[in-house]
Design a protein around this motif. Sequence first.
Motif, PDB file in Angstrom:
ATOM      1  N   LEU A 245      15.563 -61.626 -40.433  1.00 36.20           N
ATOM      2  CA  LEU A 245      14.297 -61.773 -39.722  1.00 36.20           C
ATOM      3  C   LEU A 245      13.186 -62.126 -40.703  1.00 36.20           C
ATOM      4  CD1 LEU A 245      14.377 -58.650 -37.360  1.00 36.20           C
ATOM      5  CD2 LEU A 245      14.784 -61.042 -36.729  1.00 36.20           C
ATOM      6  N   GLU A 246      12.201 -62.843 -40.206  1.00 33.88           N
ATOM      7  CA  GLU A 246      11.003 -63.046 -41.002  1.00 33.88           C
ATOM      8  C   GLU A 246      10.170 -61.781 -40.911  1.00 33.88           C
ATOM      9  OE1 GLU A 246       8.548 -66.511 -40.488  1.00 33.88           O
ATOM     10  OE2 GLU A 246      10.321 -67.676 -39.877  1.00 33.88           O
ATOM     11  N   VAL A 247       9.565 -61.394 -42.030  1.00 29.44           N
ATOM     12  CA  VAL A 247       8.774 -60.164 -42.054  1.00 29.44           C
ATOM     13  C   VAL A 247       7.380 -60.483 -42.583  1.00 29.44           C
ATOM     14  CG1 VAL A 247       8.549 -57.845 -43.028  1.00 29.44           C
ATOM     15  CG2 VAL A 247      10.818 -58.719 -42.417  1.00 29.44           C
ATOM     16  N   VAL A 248       6.380 -59.937 -41.874  1.00 28.06           N
ATOM     17  CA  VAL A 248       5.012 -60.013 -42.373  1.00 28.06           C
ATOM     18  C   VAL A 248       4.587 -58.592 -42.689  1.00 28.06           C
ATOM     19  CG1 VAL A 248       2.614 -60.546 -41.782  1.00 28.06           C
ATOM     20  CG2 VAL A 248       4.479 -62.054 -41.015  1.00 28.06           C
ATOM     21  N   MET A 249       4.229 -58.336 -43.949  1.00 24.67           N
ATOM     22  CA  MET A 249       3.790 -56.989 -44.309  1.00 24.67           C
ATOM     23  C   MET A 249       2.291 -56.988 -44.569  1.00 24.67           C
ATOM     24  SD  MET A 249       4.920 -54.525 -47.452  1.00 24.67           S
ATOM     25  CE  MET A 249       6.345 -53.765 -46.704  1.00 24.67           C
ATOM     26  N   VAL A 250       1.621 -56.011 -43.946  1.00 25.24           N
ATOM     27  CA  VAL A 250       0.182 -55.869 -44.137  1.00 25.24           C
ATOM     28  C   VAL A 250      -0.082 -54.552 -44.848  1.00 25.24           C
ATOM     29  CG1 VAL A 250      -2.036 -55.650 -42.972  1.00 25.24           C
ATOM     30  CG2 VAL A 250      -0.319 -57.225 -42.081  1.00 25.24           C
ATOM     31  N   GLU A 251      -0.791 -54.604 -45.976  1.00 25.82           N
ATOM     32  CA  GLU A 251      -1.091 -53.394 -46.737  1.00 25.82           C
ATOM     33  C   GLU A 251      -2.591 -53.311 -46.963  1.00 25.82           C
ATOM     34  OE1 GLU A 251       0.370 -50.544 -48.085  1.00 25.82           O
ATOM     35  OE2 GLU A 251      -1.708 -50.219 -48.697  1.00 25.82           O
ATOM     36  N   LYS A 252      -3.148 -52.131 -46.671  1.00 25.70           N
ATOM     37  CA  LYS A 252      -4.588 -51.916 -46.751  1.00 25.70           C
ATOM     38  C   LYS A 252      -5.095 -51.951 -48.200  1.00 25.70           C
ATOM     39  CE  LYS A 252      -6.068 -47.837 -45.224  1.00 25.70           C
ATOM     40  NZ  LYS A 252      -6.474 -46.793 -44.262  1.00 25.70           N
ATOM     41  N   GLN A 253      -4.292 -51.375 -49.112  1.00 24.78           N
ATOM     42  CA  GLN A 253      -4.704 -51.285 -50.514  1.00 24.78           C
ATOM     43  C   GLN A 253      -4.370 -52.580 -51.261  1.00 24.78           C
ATOM     44  OE1 GLN A 253      -6.412 -48.697 -51.508  1.00 24.78           O
ATOM     45  NE2 GLN A 253      -6.074 -47.532 -49.609  1.00 24.78           N
ATOM     46  N   PRO A 254      -4.931 -52.773 -52.456  1.00 21.20           N
ATOM     47  CA  PRO A 254      -4.638 -54.002 -53.218  1.00 21.20           C
ATOM     48  C   PRO A 254      -3.181 -54.071 -53.696  1.00 21.20           C
ATOM     49  CG  PRO A 254      -6.539 -52.830 -54.132  1.00 21.20           C
ATOM     50  CD  PRO A 254      -5.940 -51.937 -53.123  1.00 21.20           C
ATOM     51  N   THR A 255      -2.445 -52.933 -53.619  1.00 21.11           N
ATOM     52  CA  THR A 255      -1.031 -52.959 -54.022  1.00 21.11           C
ATOM     53  C   THR A 255      -0.193 -52.211 -53.002  1.00 21.11           C
ATOM     54  OG1 THR A 255       0.582 -52.275 -55.696  1.00 21.11           O
ATOM     55  CG2 THR A 255      -1.357 -50.889 -55.452  1.00 21.11           C
ATOM     56  N   ILE A 256       1.076 -52.594 -52.893  1.00 26.85           N
ATOM     57  CA  ILE A 256       1.985 -51.796 -52.080  1.00 26.85           C
ATOM     58  C   ILE A 256       2.509 -50.647 -52.951  1.00 26.85           C
ATOM     59  CG2 ILE A 256       2.593 -53.686 -50.539  1.00 26.85           C
ATOM     60  CD1 ILE A 256       5.279 -53.892 -52.138  1.00 26.85           C
ATOM     61  N   GLY A 257       3.296 -49.793 -52.352  1.00 32.03           N
ATOM     62  CA  GLY A 257       3.847 -48.656 -53.094  1.00 32.03           C
ATOM     63  C   GLY A 257       3.461 -47.326 -52.466  1.00 32.03           C
ATOM     64  N   GLY A 258       2.285 -47.328 -51.821  1.00 34.04           N
ATOM     65  CA  GLY A 258       1.868 -46.124 -51.097  1.00 34.04           C
ATOM     66  C   GLY A 258       1.760 -44.904 -51.977  1.00 34.04           C
ATOM     67  N   LYS A 259       1.997 -43.741 -51.347  1.00 36.76           N
ATOM     68  CA  LYS A 259       1.883 -42.469 -52.071  1.00 36.76           C
ATOM     69  C   LYS A 259       2.978 -42.341 -53.124  1.00 36.76           C
ATOM     70  CE  LYS A 259      -1.499 -40.431 -49.710  1.00 36.76           C
ATOM     71  NZ  LYS A 259      -1.942 -41.687 -49.039  1.00 36.76           N
ATOM     72  N   MET A 260       4.140 -42.909 -52.836  1.00 36.48           N
ATOM     73  CA  MET A 260       5.262 -42.708 -53.753  1.00 36.48           C
ATOM     74  C   MET A 260       4.972 -43.318 -55.120  1.00 36.48           C
ATOM     75  SD  MET A 260       9.293 -43.538 -53.239  1.00 36.48           S
ATOM     76  CE  MET A 260      10.447 -43.299 -54.609  1.00 36.48           C
ATOM     77  N   ALA A 261       4.215 -44.417 -55.108  1.00 39.35           N
ATOM     78  CA  ALA A 261       3.903 -45.080 -56.381  1.00 39.35           C
ATOM     79  C   ALA A 261       3.028 -44.202 -57.264  1.00 39.35           C
ATOM     80  CB  ALA A 261       3.210 -46.414 -56.110  1.00 39.35           C
ATOM     81  N   LYS A 262       2.343 -43.232 -56.634  1.00 40.81           N
ATOM     82  CA  LYS A 262       1.471 -42.356 -57.418  1.00 40.81           C
ATOM     83  C   LYS A 262       2.231 -41.187 -58.023  1.00 40.81           C
ATOM     84  CE  LYS A 262      -2.551 -43.332 -54.538  1.00 40.81           C
ATOM     85  NZ  LYS A 262      -3.871 -42.835 -54.142  1.00 40.81           N
ATOM     86  N   LEU A 263       3.436 -40.950 -57.528  1.00 40.32           N
ATOM     87  CA  LEU A 263       4.185 -39.776 -57.985  1.00 40.32           C
ATOM     88  C   LEU A 263       4.823 -40.033 -59.341  1.00 40.32           C
ATOM     89  CD1 LEU A 263       5.991 -38.827 -54.640  1.00 40.32           C
ATOM     90  CD2 LEU A 263       3.717 -38.143 -55.451  1.00 40.32           C
ATOM     91  N   ASP A 264       4.892 -38.958 -60.125  1.00 46.02           N
ATOM     92  CA  ASP A 264       5.531 -39.067 -61.435  1.00 46.02           C
ATOM     93  C   ASP A 264       7.047 -38.994 -61.268  1.00 46.02           C
ATOM     94  OD1 ASP A 264       5.973 -39.054 -64.193  1.00 46.02           O
ATOM     95  OD2 ASP A 264       5.996 -36.853 -64.214  1.00 46.02           O
ATOM     96  N   LYS A 265       7.500 -37.904 -60.658  1.00 43.37           N
ATOM     97  CA  LYS A 265       8.939 -37.718 -60.439  1.00 43.37           C
ATOM     98  C   LYS A 265       9.146 -37.339 -58.973  1.00 43.37           C
ATOM     99  CE  LYS A 265      10.053 -38.276 -64.761  1.00 43.37           C
ATOM    100  NZ  LYS A 265       9.466 -37.449 -65.769  1.00 43.37           N
ATOM    101  N   THR A 266      10.401 -37.359 -58.538  1.00 43.37           N
ATOM    102  CA  THR A 266      10.694 -36.996 -57.158  1.00 43.37           C
ATOM    103  C   THR A 266      11.708 -35.851 -57.128  1.00 43.37           C
ATOM    104  OG1 THR A 266      12.447 -38.653 -57.083  1.00 43.37           O
ATOM    105  CG2 THR A 266      10.285 -39.325 -56.260  1.00 43.37           C
ATOM    106  N   PHE A 267      11.562 -34.984 -56.111  1.00 39.03           N
ATOM    107  CA  PHE A 267      12.515 -33.884 -55.943  1.00 39.03           C
ATOM    108  C   PHE A 267      13.699 -34.337 -55.129  1.00 39.03           C
ATOM    109  CE2 PHE A 267       9.320 -33.437 -52.504  1.00 39.03           C
ATOM    110  CZ  PHE A 267      10.141 -33.481 -51.394  1.00 39.03           C
ATOM    111  N   PRO A 268      14.822 -33.660 -55.117  1.00 39.74           N
ATOM    112  CA  PRO A 268      15.161 -32.548 -56.002  1.00 39.74           C
ATOM    113  C   PRO A 268      15.909 -33.016 -57.255  1.00 39.74           C
ATOM    114  CG  PRO A 268      16.833 -32.727 -54.307  1.00 39.74           C
ATOM    115  CD  PRO A 268      15.905 -33.900 -54.138  1.00 39.74           C
ATOM    116  N   THR A 269      15.878 -34.319 -57.506  1.00 38.18           N
ATOM    117  CA  THR A 269      16.644 -34.854 -58.624  1.00 38.18           C
ATOM    118  C   THR A 269      15.785 -35.027 -59.869  1.00 38.18           C
ATOM    119  OG1 THR A 269      16.238 -36.941 -57.495  1.00 38.18           O
ATOM    120  CG2 THR A 269      18.442 -36.039 -57.330  1.00 38.18           C
ATOM    121  N   VAL A 270      14.469 -34.922 -59.699  1.00 39.58           N
ATOM    122  CA  VAL A 270      13.506 -35.130 -60.775  1.00 39.58           C
ATOM    123  C   VAL A 270      13.729 -36.488 -61.458  1.00 39.58           C
ATOM    124  CG1 VAL A 270      12.236 -33.951 -62.628  1.00 39.58           C
ATOM    125  CG2 VAL A 270      13.687 -32.629 -61.135  1.00 39.58           C
ATOM    126  N   ASP A 271      13.983 -37.491 -60.638  1.00 41.41           N
ATOM    127  CA  ASP A 271      14.079 -38.828 -61.226  1.00 41.41           C
ATOM    128  C   ASP A 271      12.725 -39.525 -61.079  1.00 41.41           C
ATOM    129  OD1 ASP A 271      14.556 -38.780 -58.541  1.00 41.41           O
ATOM    130  OD2 ASP A 271      16.160 -40.267 -58.550  1.00 41.41           O
TER     131      ASP A 271
END
Lengths: 652, 359, 205
Positions: free
Chosen positions: A163-189
């Motif tokens: 399918l063709e996809v159009v993505m609209v993002e409010k901020q100047p970059t995609i990534g959302g909250k996850m892009a702000k995180l240092d590590k993720t649980f429960p694997t701490v990667d």
Amino acid sequence: MKIGVFICHCGSNIAGTVDCAGVAQRAAVYPDVVYSTDIMYACAEPGQDAIIAAIKEHGLTGVVVASCTPRMHEPTFRKAVERAGLNRYMFEMANIREHVSWIGKDKEANTNKAAELVRMAAAKLRLNRELKPKSFPVTKRVLVIGGGVAGIQAALDAADAGLEVVMVEKQPTIGGKMAKLDKTFPTVDCSSCILGPRMVDVAQHPNITLYAYSELEEVSGYVGNFDVKIRKKATYVDWDKCTGCGLCTEKCPSKKSYDRFNEGVGPTTAIIIPFPQAIPKKASIERDYCRLFNQGKCGVCSKVCPTGAVNYAMQDEFVDVKVGGIVAATGYDLVDWTVYGEYGAGRYPDVVTSLQYERMLSASGPTGGHIKRPSDGKEPKNVVFVQCVASRDPSIGRPYCSGFCCMYTAKQAILTKDHIPDSQSYVFYMDIRSPGKGYDEFTRRVQEEYGAKYVRGRVSMIYPKGDKLIVRGADTLMGGQVEVEADLVVLAVGGEAAAGSPGLAEKLRISYDGYGFFMEGHPKLKPVETNTAGVFLAGACQGLKDIPSSVAQGSAAAAKAIGLLSRNMLDSDPQIASVSVNRCVGCRKCIEVCPFKAIQEIDMRGQPKAEVIETVCQGCGLCNATCPQGAIQLSHFTDNQILAEVEALCRF
Amino acid sequence: MSRIDVGYFPGCSGLGTSMEYERSTRAVCRELGIGLREIPDWNCCGSTPAHSTDSALSAALASRVFAQGEKAGIGDVITPCPSCLKNLRVALEHMEDPLFTARVEALTERPLQMRHSIRSVLQVIIEDVGTERIKSRVRRSLKGLKVVPYYGCLMTRPEKLMRFDDPENPVALDRLLEALGAEVLAFPLKTDCCGGSFAIPARKVTPRLAGRILDMAGEAGADAVVVACPLCQMNLDLRQGQIRAGGIDRVLPVPYFTQLMAYAFGLPEQEAAFKKLVQDVQPAFACMSRRAADIEAEERKAAAAEAEKVRLAAERAAKAAEKAAEKAGTKDAAPDGAGKKSAAAKKPKDKADADGGEA
Amino acid sequence: METVCLNKSDDAFVKAVEAESGQRVSRCYQCGNCTAGCPMFFTFDYSVSRIMRLIQAGQKEQVLSSSAVWLCAGCETCTQRCPNEIDVAGVMDACRHIARREKKFGARAVSAFFKAFMDSVRFNGRSHEVGTMALYMLYTGRVWTDVELAPKILPKGKMPLLPHRIAGRKEVAEIINRFNQGLSDPDLVRAGPATHDASAKEAVS
């Protein structure tokens, strides 16, 4: 007309408080009723077979089933009567479960009410006409609103399916909250190590068009054929020319701008690239902080830009796109925790939010991955984490559990020990909620291996004393009051629906709950659908959830969109409005009230008349109720049908 | 019958408040072919006060016991008292910790030699002798006696240390008492604590905890609470007056299992030592006799009917076998028929054995 | 109860309890099962699970001065049922052992009874019930303890007035004496034989 009536027991759900056989007996003498019976489970296979057999045996031309809500089984019974050769709209349903048996205990009164509801349904059915759907072509393109991890997953899955996809993002970059995180649980990667490649995939996928720093302006149309208008907000940098070299951000003299991506941990410049792995990696100017816009002179960025990409005259632009389906993945925001005066309401620099702490932990963050107290830059030794800040707190209208704070707090306590081996973490909690795979083990590990001290109780207040913060709380397990002298306090602030969610929901014509979270079609069985055909949900916009659940929902929403758009043609619902031109006086009232813009004015021999655009009409009936002439009628719910129901009811 | 020879640690209370346990244990072991070699000049294991004060003190006292055994060439030791058992076992198992060993050696001032094993008398009777052999020794069945077995906390706990029976629902004593002919009633408080040694320093404990146990036993309809621990016995038997003052009025005899074994084996009162109990056991035996008479009458009737059935079946089988043999005219059919006959004939004999050796 | 300052966690105490009991108290997640099954709960100032919590928080003073650690009957119910397989009774033992070494006796009658019993063993090599009772009455002044039981038990001939003294009673007495001198204290033993000898002499003199 020869009507058959079937009164369902629904086991004891209905029969427990309604005399089903009695209702069937009374229905037998209603006008046009030629067959009436009660039945244990009408929806089960034997029940459906019995209905079909009765239609054939008694030559029925219309069927009434009195059972549960039509939202549950109307499609089931419509298909059943269709299998017996009737038109699917020659069927009516009386809801004697949700509207009768489940809400009253008086069997006699319930039986009377059930009988009346059946009489109304039969009276309406006598005026039903056969309706036939029309089919229309679909646009094989999906709009994904929001470029967080849920939206990214939905976009990539849909794009991979062709399918063709159009993505609209409010901020100047995609990534959302996850892009702000240092590590993720429960694997701490590492969060950006696993999300980064997915963000690059979005940028490079031939089927995906990304509009960053853009918002949804307007939606019209209907399932299979939505017309979407996207506002591309002015970045004052021509992204076609910008190479992301970052020279402008180095030279910008306005160095005290609020750093949105870094949650205000340290200032930034007015022209920014949010972070090194940003997608798209393009500069944009935050107008509020730019000297040129506020003081009228500067222009440094324009001078240093090697490609001449800076354009202060840039205006918002609009893009029109046609799509067949929409995935809303707009995520969440942190609650404004400064409502808590007892925690300092933001007055104490060393009381930070969990997301600010993530940016402090992150090697690409403003502190270079060193945990430093915002007040004096010192490394903290005693770090207190306070859970359930703005979660499970009815007093501020946030009675729900945010669901992920227990886990990210445990992760942050582990990271604190990794960063500062001689530190001691304290975690105040009400309950430890860790039902995911490997989650509970994780919360045990932080206590047993990393020595974090978990204290069961809320924190009453936080106040500074010298260069320390005194955290006054309770340890209900020890049975008393406790205090901790902290160097840094991290508030595990809960989440809420992203700002502007209700407005977006109204644009998409989907429901939202009292907190602004988008409503799923069914809490169990339609978790990613909405009540508007063609609009699907992914991630925290539907309700707060962690990364694995958001990703799963992203894939699920994509699967729903793929399924919908795998067909070339869709059937329209024939329960729509139509205009009797003889009666229409062209008053335009219907055009004004129609929320779907499904009615247009036409000229008929010099007279203005209303005309319904069949594929756009959603059958809501507003026009029908509004029309002073009774000229516009909703098929299957005509004035005469409603009146027949009223008349049937008022006989008593 | 194979003999078992083991070292024996009587425990201090055997010389005093639990002398009936001590006497009956020795008598029962003799009857079951368990040779007891008492550890010469044994000392107190320290009981609760020692291990409560310090594990090293407890282990040091235990180590002298084992050293005395060692001198006499005794390896495996048994003891009737669960509290002694726990102390001695802890001493043996704790020694893997070098710091702990050093602490104990600081008290004994000699290197420790702990090549022993320690088990309870109950465990040895159940595991090494077995219920079949116990049954075969029964001369006076306890048929008609309703009992609840009370194991106390320590006989099976902690599980990892004691390694005997089920820690929450032990059944060894149940099986043993059944083998004596008694009716064992379900007793959910089998391993509840009776208050242990706190009867003296914390007086409100025993009326409440031991009281609860007695009350439940009475509720269940027991004639007696059968025990295996001197401290439990003292709390439940001697302190029934204090329990009554605490509001729980149950009068029940609390014999040791070994006393009931001695009785069932037909040993003299001298060895069963029922007279040493504070609560008289005789009313329980009176109940037993009354019930036993009724039960035996019933059983005799049933047994007679059963025997008649078996006899008829055997007769039929024999006739059929004879016929078959005649028909075949060979010896082939004979062993088969004879086998059936002997199996059928054996049944009533077993039954008679179990009923008290009428045969 | 006073406000507890969580920073003032006595980590050395936590380590000492863990070393003495061989248990890791951080494994306790405060489900309360130990308290749920504790027969002595009604005599405790702090329930077992609260004692565990106080140990986790390093609240040495409260733990060691509690009556609970002295009133634990050692029935092992808590140990048997702990979902984290913590030997809770062993932790209670360890706390009591440390409390005794620090001369904290949260339940005087209990420690007096233990002392009476051990003294009886020290004199005779075996415990002697009548002697233990006499010493207990002497140490506590509770001269009427269990006197109502005397008419019941004395006629049974189960309570000999004179103790059974063993030949090796001196050996036993030495063990208990050395213990009372503190020769088995973990700190002393850990320090090694040299210090051990020196302080032994000191303690004796």
